[in-house]
Design an enzyme around this catalytic site. Structure first.
Site, short mmCIF file in Angstrom:
data_model
loop_
_atom_site.label_atom_id
_atom_site.label_comp_id
_atom_site.label_asym_id
_atom_site.label_seq_id
_atom_site.Cartn_x
_atom_site.Cartn_y
_atom_site.Cartn_z
CG ASP A 268 59.54 53.34 -14.77
OD1 ASP A 268 58.88 52.63 -15.52
OD2 ASP A 268 59.81 53.03 -13.60
CG ASP B 256 55.58 54.65 -14.72
OD1 ASP B 256 55.02 55.72 -14.47
OD2 ASP B 256 56.18 54.41 -15.77
CD GLU C 102 59.14 51.93 -18.87
OE1 GLU C 102 58.08 51.65 -18.29
OE2 GLU C 102 59.57 53.10 -18.98
CB SER D 221 58.28 54.58 -21.82
OG SER D 221 57.58 55.69 -21.32
#
Length: 536
Positions: free
Chosen positions: A61, A103, A422, A448
């Site tokens: 991410d 994540d 995000e 996030s």
């Protein structure tokens, strides 16, 4: 063929244990998992099993943030779960230990275990040690916010480069209570990870011993036929949600716990999160809204101390875990030292958890609002509407967003994005420019775990499903009323046409995902026949 791969008759007479690794060289969150797997395998062998390691993908991410590549992040959750299921099913494994890091690898591995219901557990690779910059601990969050400060002229290019070079000193996942560490705690409360194992930092020598213990533990689960769905109960999910609320964790946990519950066959709805958060105070002073890192939390007593305090206050229900001990039995040995990360129930950091679920004319099927890192319960202001993250980020960097504005970013939902990116680039830039306390943000995308400020994400129905967010225009007044659990649009939508946006993905994995994914309010899981209309 198995003998050709190096297995003996003796190996094949023992239980076959899959080591589902999410190792890659692209991110510090997962870069150490290849070496860690050797210690897991040693534990399996010592306990009488035969380990069979296999790998799947991971998408970072943090590295893809703000780029087209971020569309692959949430999609990777489904791909990882699918690939683990396919390998374990096809090779008729007796059990699985999954190694997770960045994540989406955490919920993905639990989703796979829930789906297959083979004896097994998940071991998280652990948090990164904080970096040091100008005599203070820093994380990746500081870098994203510094980009906004640099654009506002408050930080030099030289200082930004030094911070960038210092923030991530080695292996491990982002060091605040961002999505990875939030989910690490949550899956410990689900009982699918051994208490105390996940929180050991990636570079701590104790991680190797933890890995060997996990290898032996899965053999015990196989011998006693303890399967994931026996642990993943409604009580376990309520405990996990409470842990997210008590640590002011990432709003992504709402998506992921809904998805895991779906795979486990446990009824769970988005409104359940609000009810649990409302009765759970914030007990951990952790970044991004607080002062301390995940490593500080471990030294201060870790999950055991958190669970002990929550059990004493009646905020958790006792439940069985993969160690074959209950939460209460595991937490009995809690002890800590160092920074005062944990507060008491009598004097919490905040009286209610770090998120809330809002509904209203702008989010009929619900949205998730982050409450950590600020005290605002109400905001009303004019909409500044952007079709996509890039346009919003450019406007922030150009100084076009003013105090009081409500930034609206649409066409970033699971189906319309596709991929539900995000918005950390935008939210961090707002904070870096000093607008974090005077603006708000609404999106059908995600945030996030490092995001803080008054932000409403996961707005459903999303723009691609003809939700009200598709009809918003610049200047429309949007009102957050957290106390009333409302997110409302003050505008007459009659006669308006929805904003349309087409994406270029007509074939390949992103197109398949867009065709199969369901609503964020239901976990954004892929189904053979997804439901896309939610107005009712």
């Amino acid at each position: 063929m198995l003998k050709g791969a190096g297995f003996s008759d003796a190996d094949l007479e023992r239980p076959l244990v899959g080591i589902a690794n999410t190792w890659t060289e692209v991110t510090p969150c997962n870069v150490h998992l290849r070496a860690l797997a050797e210690h897991v395998k040693a534990g399996v062998r010592a306990a009488g099993g035969t380990p069979i390691e296999f790998n799947t993908i991971a998408v970072s991410d943090g590295i893809t943030m703000g780029t087209e590549g971020m569309r692959g992040s949430l999609v990777s959750r489904e791909v990882i779960a699918d690939s683990i299921e396919l390998f374990a099913m096809s090779h008729m494994l007796d059990g699985v230990i999954a190694l997770s890091g960045c994540d989406k690898t955490i919920p993905a591995t639990v989703m796979a275990l829930a789906r297959m219901d083979l004896p097994g557990l998940v071991l998280y690779g652990g948090p990164i040690e904080p970096g040091r910059f100008e005599n203070k601990d820093v994380t990746i969050q500081d870098v994203f916010e510094a980009v906004g400060a640099h654009a506002a002229g408050a930080m030099s290019s030289e200082r930004l480069r030094v911070l960038e070079d210092s923030a991530c000193p080695g292996a491990g996942a982002c060091g605040g209570q961002f999505t990875a560490n939030t989910m690490s705690v949550a899956i410990t409360l689900l009982g699918i990870s051994p208490m105390g194992a996940n929180e050991v930092a990636a570079t701590d020598p104790r991680k190797q011993e933890v890995a060997r213990e996990c290898g032996a533990m899965v053999m015990d689960l196989i011998a006693k036929d303890v399967r994931p769905r026996a642990l993943l109960t409604r009580t376990a999910f309520e405990n996990a949600i409470a842990s997210v609320a008590a640590t002011a964790g990432s709003t992504n946990a709402v998506l992921h716990l809904l998805a895991i519950a779906y795979e486990a066959g446990v009824p769970l709805a988005i409104d359940d999160f609000d009810a649990i958060a409302a009765r759970t105070p914030v007990l951990a002073d952790l970044k991004p809204g607080g002062r301390y890192t995940a490593v500080d939390m471990t030294r201060a007593g870790g999950v055991r101390l958190l669970v002990q305090r929550m059990l004493e206050a009646g905020l958790l229900a006792d439940a069985m875990t993969c160690t074959r001990k209950t939460l209460r039995e595991e937490a009995a040995s809690a002890r800590g030292e160092g920074a005062p990360v944990f507060l008491t129930v009598a004097e919490p950091l905040k009286p209610r958890g770090g998120f809330a679920i809002l509904r209203g004319s702008l989010a009929p099927a619900g949205c998730v609002v982050k409450l950590a890192g600020h005290d605002r319960q109400h905001h009303s202001g004019p909409a500044r509407v952007f079709d996509g993250e890039e346009a919003a980020f450019a406007a922030v960097q150009a100084g076009a967003i003013k105090p009081g504005d409500v930034v609206v970013i649409r066409h970033e939902g699971p189906r319309g994005g596709p991929g539900m990116r995000e918005m950390l680039g935008v939210t961090a830039a707002l904070v870096g420019q000093g607008l974090g306390d005077s603006t708000a943000l609404v999106t059908d995308g995600r945030f996030s775990g490092a995001t803080h400020g008054l932000m409403a994400g996961h707005v459903a129905p999303e723009a691609a499903d003809d939700g009200p967010i598709a009809y918003v225009r610049d200047g429309d007044v949007i009102t957050f009323d957290v106390a009333a659990r409302r997110l409302d649009l003050e505008a007459d939508l009659a006669g308006r046409e929805p904003a349309k946006r087409t994406h270029p993905y007509t074939h390949g994995v992103i197109a398949k995902y867009a065709a199969l994914v369901g609503s964020a309010s239901e976990g954004a899981v892929t189904r053979p026949f997804p439901t896309t209309k939610e107005h009712s």
